[in-house]
Design an enzyme around this catalytic site. Structure first.
Site, PDB file in Angstrom:
ATOM      1  N   SER A  23       0.832  -1.197   0.000  1.00  0.00           N
ATOM      2  CA  SER A  23       0.000   0.000   0.000  1.00  0.00           C
ATOM      3  C   SER A  23       0.868   1.249   0.000  1.00  0.00           C
ATOM      4  O   SER A  23       1.788   1.393   0.799  1.00  0.00           O
ATOM      5  CB  SER A  23      -0.975  -0.007   1.168  1.00  0.00           C
ATOM      6  OG  SER A  23      -0.286  -0.080   2.369  1.00  0.00           O
ATOM      7  N   ASP A 187       0.219 -11.215   2.628  1.00  0.00           N
ATOM      8  CA  ASP A 187       0.635 -10.349   3.735  1.00  0.00           C
ATOM      9  C   ASP A 187       0.304 -11.008   5.056  1.00  0.00           C
ATOM     10  O   ASP A 187      -0.865 -11.235   5.371  1.00  0.00           O
ATOM     11  CB  ASP A 187      -0.087  -8.993   3.639  1.00  0.00           C
ATOM     12  CG  ASP A 187       0.448  -8.155   2.490  1.00  0.00           C
ATOM     13  OD1 ASP A 187       1.668  -8.183   2.269  1.00  0.00           O
ATOM     14  OD2 ASP A 187      -0.354  -7.480   1.823  1.00  0.00           O
ATOM     15  N   HIS A 219       4.965 -11.741   3.079  1.00  0.00           N
ATOM     16  CA  HIS A 219       5.465 -10.541   3.756  1.00  0.00           C
ATOM     17  C   HIS A 219       5.153 -10.639   5.245  1.00  0.00           C
ATOM     18  O   HIS A 219       4.002 -10.757   5.638  1.00  0.00           O
ATOM     19  CB  HIS A 219       4.833  -9.279   3.174  1.00  0.00           C
ATOM     20  CG  HIS A 219       5.123  -8.054   3.995  1.00  0.00           C
ATOM     21  ND1 HIS A 219       6.378  -7.505   4.085  1.00  0.00           N
ATOM     22  CD2 HIS A 219       4.338  -7.303   4.799  1.00  0.00           C
ATOM     23  CE1 HIS A 219       6.347  -6.464   4.895  1.00  0.00           C
ATOM     24  NE2 HIS A 219       5.119  -6.314   5.351  1.00  0.00           N
ATOM     25  N   HIS A 272       8.987   4.047   8.907  1.00  0.00           N
ATOM     26  CA  HIS A 272       8.488   4.878  10.007  1.00  0.00           C
ATOM     27  C   HIS A 272       9.228   6.207  10.103  1.00  0.00           C
ATOM     28  O   HIS A 272       8.919   7.032  10.944  1.00  0.00           O
ATOM     29  CB  HIS A 272       8.591   4.124  11.330  1.00  0.00           C
ATOM     30  CG  HIS A 272       7.795   2.847  11.318  1.00  0.00           C
ATOM     31  ND1 HIS A 272       6.423   2.852  11.206  1.00  0.00           N
ATOM     32  CD2 HIS A 272       8.174   1.552  11.346  1.00  0.00           C
ATOM     33  CE1 HIS A 272       6.005   1.602  11.183  1.00  0.00           C
ATOM     34  NE2 HIS A 272       7.036   0.796  11.255  1.00  0.00           N
TER      35      HIS A 272
HETATM   36 ZN   LIG Z   1       4.593  -4.992   6.844  1.00  0.00          ZN
END
Ligand SMILES: [Zn+2]
Length: 337
Positions: A23, A187, A219, A272
């Site tokens: 995403s 995911d 992932h 992050h």
């Molecule tokens: Zn992740």
């Protein structure tokens, strides 16, 4: 080995294929449209045309940067679990709970037998693939994570819920393959959190992937990989995508004792941090892996989804990642393949 599998499917990728985790940031006008749609102020068609425009933007951007395996950017999804749960049978939308940091979401509740309602992501995959000649990854949230991030009021055990979900998610994977997807990412960010449940997470992955003709990437993030390594090599998947930028750097040391037997998608961008990495930092991270694994088994991507960054930050990070990989391709050349 997996490179041969990809080539047999007509997917010839350069050394150190570059991709992203899934995403990408939503442009401000789409975020605003999503909240207006939630308040019934705009129609689904109006929302969808903005989702498509944002998807086009990200396809063009990834192509322009030079990314090798594209994603649709998930501009049409909110939460990665809720997107599936809200559309599948057997779920009800639950109350608002806090997940990571300041993120709140409606935690789904399993109240009946879970059921795949028909294709959930396939039309987006098809449309995105129609915009580019580069391969686009099919992307599904894995059964373990859907189970872990939902309340379960129906199944007797977490394992039963997880395996039931796996049988349904397999149908989405089959539909993606039917539509033409060759590379499919599952995911499973929650997968490495509870070591004692890892055996049934593996069993669930078998139910999703066994016998299907695609190159599978799993992932994972958030976890302490040391606790499930080398068990994670038993996952029936071709490629493990691991966040390497932080804790997992030590994992490369672990590989020296228990050799890594799959392809590795190496997370090299801190998703992050606002700061854009330098090409030197990215090259250094990739080279740590090159020292313990043949270069032709390494893919390069960010640690996790870039959706929490601004579009400018995400683009800046992707550009640096690509520039670093281009330099490394020159340095490593064909000799490393
Ligand atoms: Zn992740």
């Amino acid at each position: 080995m997996s490179r041969q599998k990809l080539e047999a499917m007509g997917q010839k990728l350069p050394l150190l294929p570059v991709s992203t985790v899934g995403s990408l940031p939503k442009p401000p006008e789409l975020t605003e449209a999503r909240s207006r749609f939630a308040k019934n102020q705009i129609t689904r068609n109006e929302l969808e045309s903005l989702e498509k425009r944002a998807t086009e933007f990200w396809v063009q951007t990834q192509e322009e940067i030079g990314v090798d395996v594209l994603v649709d950017g998930e501009q049409y999804r909110g939460d990665m679990v809720a997107y599936f749960a809200e559309r599948m049978g057997g779920f009800q939308v639950g109350g608002l709970v806090r997940s990571y940091g300041n993120r709140y979401y409606h935690k789904p509740v399993i109240t009946g037998t879970v059921k795949w309602p028909g294709p959930l992501t396939v039309s987006w995959w098809k449309w995105t693939q129609s915009l580019t000649s580069k391969p686009v990854k099919g992307m599904v949230t894995g059964p373990y994570t859907i189970m872990d991030w939902s309340f379960n009021d129906h199944y007797p055990r977490r394992q039963t819920a997880c395996l039931a979900l796996a049988r349904e998610i397999r149908k989405e994977v089959e539909a993606l393959i039917e539509a033409g997807a060759k590379i499919i990412q599952i995911d499973e960010p929650a997968m490495s959190v509870r070591q004692e449940e890892f055996p049934f997470a593996i069993e669930a992955t078998h139910l999703v992937t066994d016998g299907l003709p695609a190159y599978f990437i799993t992932h994972a993030c958030y976890g302490a990989f040391e606790t499930i390594y080398p068990d994670m090599l038993e996952l029936p998947t071709d490629n493990l995508d691991l966040a390497i930028t932080h804790s997992a750097l030590d994992l490369l040391k672990i590989f020296e004792n228990d050799p890594f037997t799959k392809d590795l998608s190496l997370g090299v961008l801190d998703v992050h941090s606002h700061a854009v990495e330098s090409a030197e930092q990215v090259k250094d991270r990739v080279m740590r892996a090159v020292h313990v694994l043949p270069a032709d088994r390494i893919w390069v991507d960010p640690d996790c989804a870039l959706k929490t960054r601004t579009p400018e930050e995400a683009i800046g990070k992707m550009r640096v990642m690509m520039a670093a990989v281009r330099e490394l391709r020159q340095t490593l050349g064909n000799g490393a393949r």
